[in-house]
Design a protein around this motif. Structure first.
Motif, PDB file in Angstrom:
ATOM      1  N   ARG A  87       0.806  -1.216   0.000  1.00  0.00           N
ATOM      2  CA  ARG A  87       0.000   0.000   0.000  1.00  0.00           C
ATOM      3  C   ARG A  87       0.845   1.275   0.000  1.00  0.00           C
ATOM      4  O   ARG A  87       0.311   2.377   0.020  1.00  0.00           O
ATOM      5  N   TYR A  88       2.169   1.112   0.018  1.00  0.00           N
ATOM      6  CA  TYR A  88       3.014   2.294  -0.017  1.00  0.00           C
ATOM      7  C   TYR A  88       2.814   3.055  -1.330  1.00  0.00           C
ATOM      8  O   TYR A  88       2.764   2.469  -2.403  1.00  0.00           O
ATOM      9  N   ASP A  89       2.692   4.372  -1.242  1.00  0.00           N
ATOM     10  CA  ASP A  89       2.748   5.227  -2.417  1.00  0.00           C
ATOM     11  C   ASP A  89       4.171   5.775  -2.505  1.00  0.00           C
ATOM     12  O   ASP A  89       4.622   6.497  -1.616  1.00  0.00           O
ATOM     13  N   VAL A  90       4.885   5.427  -3.559  1.00  0.00           N
ATOM     14  CA  VAL A  90       6.280   5.844  -3.694  1.00  0.00           C
ATOM     15  C   VAL A  90       6.334   7.353  -3.884  1.00  0.00           C
ATOM     16  O   VAL A  90       5.771   7.888  -4.847  1.00  0.00           O
ATOM     17  N   PRO A  91       6.985   8.077  -2.979  1.00  0.00           N
ATOM     18  CA  PRO A  91       7.043   9.539  -3.095  1.00  0.00           C
ATOM     19  C   PRO A  91       8.086   9.983  -4.111  1.00  0.00           C
ATOM     20  O   PRO A  91       9.177   9.414  -4.184  1.00  0.00           O
ATOM     21  N   PHE A  92       7.730  10.973  -4.904  1.00  0.00           N
ATOM     22  CA  PHE A  92       8.624  11.560  -5.901  1.00  0.00           C
ATOM     23  C   PHE A  92       8.986  10.525  -6.982  1.00  0.00           C
ATOM     24  O   PHE A  92       8.548   9.380  -6.946  1.00  0.00           O
ATOM     25  N   ASP A  93       9.808  10.946  -7.929  1.00  0.00           N
ATOM     26  CA  ASP A  93      10.256  10.041  -8.982  1.00  0.00           C
ATOM     27  C   ASP A  93      11.775  10.059  -9.029  1.00  0.00           C
ATOM     28  O   ASP A  93      12.448  10.769  -8.276  1.00  0.00           O
ATOM     29  N   LYS A  94      12.323   9.251  -9.926  1.00  0.00           N
ATOM     30  CA  LYS A  94      13.784   9.091  -9.988  1.00  0.00           C
ATOM     31  C   LYS A  94      14.499  10.406 -10.241  1.00  0.00           C
ATOM     32  O   LYS A  94      15.552  10.682  -9.658  1.00  0.00           O
ATOM     33  N   GLU A  95      13.948  11.225 -11.120  1.00  0.00           N
ATOM     34  CA  GLU A  95      14.607  12.484 -11.456  1.00  0.00           C
ATOM     35  C   GLU A  95      14.482  13.492 -10.321  1.00  0.00           C
ATOM     36  O   GLU A  95      15.436  14.187  -9.977  1.00  0.00           O
ATOM     37  N   ASN A  96      13.311  13.573  -9.703  1.00  0.00           N
ATOM     38  CA  ASN A  96      13.094  14.524  -8.626  1.00  0.00           C
ATOM     39  C   ASN A  96      13.945  14.196  -7.418  1.00  0.00           C
ATOM     40  O   ASN A  96      14.487  15.088  -6.754  1.00  0.00           O
ATOM     41  N   ILE A  97      14.094  12.920  -7.117  1.00  0.00           N
ATOM     42  CA  ILE A  97      14.832  12.516  -5.917  1.00  0.00           C
ATOM     43  C   ILE A  97      16.311  12.878  -6.017  1.00  0.00           C
ATOM     44  O   ILE A  97      16.983  13.056  -4.991  1.00  0.00           O
ATOM     45  N   LYS A  98      16.828  13.040  -7.215  1.00  0.00           N
ATOM     46  CA  LYS A  98      18.243  13.390  -7.393  1.00  0.00           C
ATOM     47  C   LYS A  98      18.538  14.823  -6.969  1.00  0.00           C
ATOM     48  O   LYS A  98      19.700  15.194  -6.780  1.00  0.00           O
ATOM     49  N   ASP A  99      17.486  15.637  -6.828  1.00  0.00           N
ATOM     50  CA  ASP A  99      17.681  17.016  -6.370  1.00  0.00           C
ATOM     51  C   ASP A  99      17.890  17.096  -4.863  1.00  0.00           C
ATOM     52  O   ASP A  99      18.317  18.136  -4.363  1.00  0.00           O
ATOM     53  N   PHE A 100      17.592  16.025  -4.153  1.00  0.00           N
ATOM     54  CA  PHE A 100      17.800  16.014  -2.703  1.00  0.00           C
ATOM     55  C   PHE A 100      19.300  15.954  -2.409  1.00  0.00           C
ATOM     56  O   PHE A 100      20.017  15.115  -2.955  1.00  0.00           O
ATOM     57  N   PHE A 101      19.770  16.839  -1.525  1.00  0.00           N
ATOM     58  CA  PHE A 101      21.191  16.805  -1.164  1.00  0.00           C
ATOM     59  C   PHE A 101      21.543  15.496  -0.465  1.00  0.00           C
ATOM     60  O   PHE A 101      22.671  15.023  -0.569  1.00  0.00           O
ATOM     61  N   THR A 102      20.592  14.919   0.248  1.00  0.00           N
ATOM     62  CA  THR A 102      20.855  13.670   0.961  1.00  0.00           C
ATOM     63  C   THR A 102      20.953  12.475   0.026  1.00  0.00           C
ATOM     64  O   THR A 102      21.342  11.384   0.461  1.00  0.00           O
ATOM     65  N   PHE A 103      20.604  12.655  -1.262  1.00  0.00           N
ATOM     66  CA  PHE A 103      20.739  11.564  -2.224  1.00  0.00           C
ATOM     67  C   PHE A 103      22.187  11.389  -2.673  1.00  0.00           C
ATOM     68  O   PHE A 103      22.566  10.350  -3.191  1.00  0.00           O
ATOM     69  N   ARG A 104      23.007  12.415  -2.452  1.00  0.00           N
ATOM     70  CA  ARG A 104      24.401  12.373  -2.886  1.00  0.00           C
ATOM     71  C   ARG A 104      25.191  11.435  -1.982  1.00  0.00           C
ATOM     72  O   ARG A 104      25.027  11.421  -0.771  1.00  0.00           O
ATOM     73  N   LYS A 105      26.027  10.671  -2.583  1.00  0.00           N
ATOM     74  CA  LYS A 105      26.763   9.632  -1.873  1.00  0.00           C
ATOM     75  C   LYS A 105      27.662  10.229  -0.798  1.00  0.00           C
ATOM     76  O   LYS A 105      28.401  11.174  -1.045  1.00  0.00           O
ATOM     77  N   GLY A 106      27.563   9.692   0.400  1.00  0.00           N
ATOM     78  CA  GLY A 106      28.423  10.086   1.505  1.00  0.00           C
ATOM     79  C   GLY A 106      27.895  11.224   2.354  1.00  0.00           C
ATOM     80  O   GLY A 106      28.379  11.435   3.475  1.00  0.00           O
ATOM     81  N   VAL A 107      26.901  11.976   1.867  1.00  0.00           N
ATOM     82  CA  VAL A 107      26.408  13.142   2.602  1.00  0.00           C
ATOM     83  C   VAL A 107      25.747  12.720   3.917  1.00  0.00           C
ATOM     84  O   VAL A 107      26.053  13.258   4.994  1.00  0.00           O
ATOM     85  N   VAL A 108      24.852  11.769   3.843  1.00  0.00           N
ATOM     86  CA  VAL A 108      24.136  11.334   5.048  1.00  0.00           C
ATOM     87  C   VAL A 108      25.090  10.663   6.034  1.00  0.00           C
ATOM     88  O   VAL A 108      25.038  10.925   7.243  1.00  0.00           O
ATOM     89  N   GLU A 109      25.959   9.819   5.524  1.00  0.00           N
ATOM     90  CA  GLU A 109      26.896   9.110   6.395  1.00  0.00           C
ATOM     91  C   GLU A 109      27.786  10.091   7.158  1.00  0.00           C
ATOM     92  O   GLU A 109      28.006   9.939   8.374  1.00  0.00           O
TER      93      GLU A 109
END
Length: 305
Positions: A87-109
């Motif tokens: 029942r999950y509704d997947v938020p955003f799409d592949k292109e939109n999610i790339k604008d998140f700074f937290t999507f960049r590798k190593g940022v969250v870690e």
């Protein structure tokens, strides 16, 4: 007299014979009913574990944690991603999610490691885990938050992922919690807000008391006696193994939170698996806020905020 006795014997014999037949019929009827009942019990019923956490099911902390994706966790092929709750509704799409700074590798870690080093102290208890989750406020606004869990507390951190610095944090001690609810996020029946089709976890320390009006109608109030979390949007778009995705997974956090509470002997906290009601009825401001992802740090055209 002998004729009467013979007649009486025949009568009693007839009565005994009828009773025996009835007993046989009753026994056969009970046997058939038991067989049918046994067959019904033996019939496999396919039930999604998350459905069991709905309004008709309420379990205490002594019950095992019902993870919607638990059925695939013990498969031999551990390299395959887990099945997402249907029942999950997947938020955003592949292109939109790339604008998140937290999507960049190593940022969250790097941000999490900075928070662990700078904010956790020995008196805070044993470190149990860290996540990047979505906090859902009293007014149904989504906000990006780092969450640290120890054996004594939950620390919620507001972090600037553009400037890479801590902005604010607050601690909630596990001893203060009286209720934890894990389940689907729902709105009141009279609400006009579209369904979220999303699961969450809510930590509460109001001892069942209703919110005072000064808190209920103040969107900036810092005295709300509960916190609600859902999975971060990146969870559905992060490629890689299960361990990497678990950083953004509410289910993993809720599971470890429950275990931490159960390991506190003095805790009187009750853990329920049931829907989490978000008291939003019109929600135009929150819909706009969440649709534009204003609670997340991302690139917005020529600007980043």
């Amino acid at each position: 007299m002998s004729d009467l006795m013979e007649d009486g014997m025949e009568f009693r014999g007839g009565t005994l014979q009828l009773s025996t037949e009835n007993n046989v019929e009753n026994s056969e009827s009970r046997a058939r009913g038991a067989t049918q009942s046994h067959n019904k019990i033996k019939t496999p019923i396919s039930v999604n574990p998350s459905v069991l956490s709905g309004a008709d099911s309420l379990s205490s902390s002594a019950s095992s944690f019902a993870d919607a994706r638990q059925s695939t966790s013990n498969n031999d092929n551990a390299e395959q991603p887990q099945t997402v709750y249907p029942r999950y509704d997947v938020p955003f799409d592949k292109e939109n999610i790339k604008d998140f700074f937290t999507f960049r590798k190593g940022v969250v870690e790097n941000a999490i490691q900075e928070c662990i080093t700078g904010l956790l102290f020995p008196e805070d208890g044993e470190y149990l885990g860290s996540w990047l989750l979505t906090e859902i406020t009293l007014w149904d606004n989504e906000k990006e938050r780092i969450v640290l869990l120890t054996s004594r507390l939950v620390m919620i951190i507001k972090y600037d992922f553009i400037a890479m610095k801590q902005m604010d944090f607050r601690k909630t001690y596990l001893d203060d919690l009286d209720t934890v609810v894990i389940g689907e996020l729902v709105y009141p029946p009279s609400s006009l807000v579209p369904e979220r089709n999303l699961r969450g976890v809510r930590m509460m320390w109001n001892k069942g008391e209703p919110l005072p009006l000064k808190t209920l109608w103040n969107p900036f109030s810092q005295e709300v006696p509960f916190i609600t979390f859902a999975s971060h949007p990146i969870y559905w778009h992060r490629d890689g193994n299960i361990e990497e995705r678990s950083t953004f997974d509410m289910e993993t956090f809720a599971q470890k939170l429950q275990r931490a509470i159960e390991n506190i002997p003095s805790s009187a906290c009750c853990i329920h698996h049931s829907p989490i009601v978000i008291q939003s009825y019109l929600g135009l401001a929150s819909l706009l806020h969440n649709k534009t992802s204003m609670g997340f740090f991302k690139v917005r055209g020529k600007f980043s905020f």
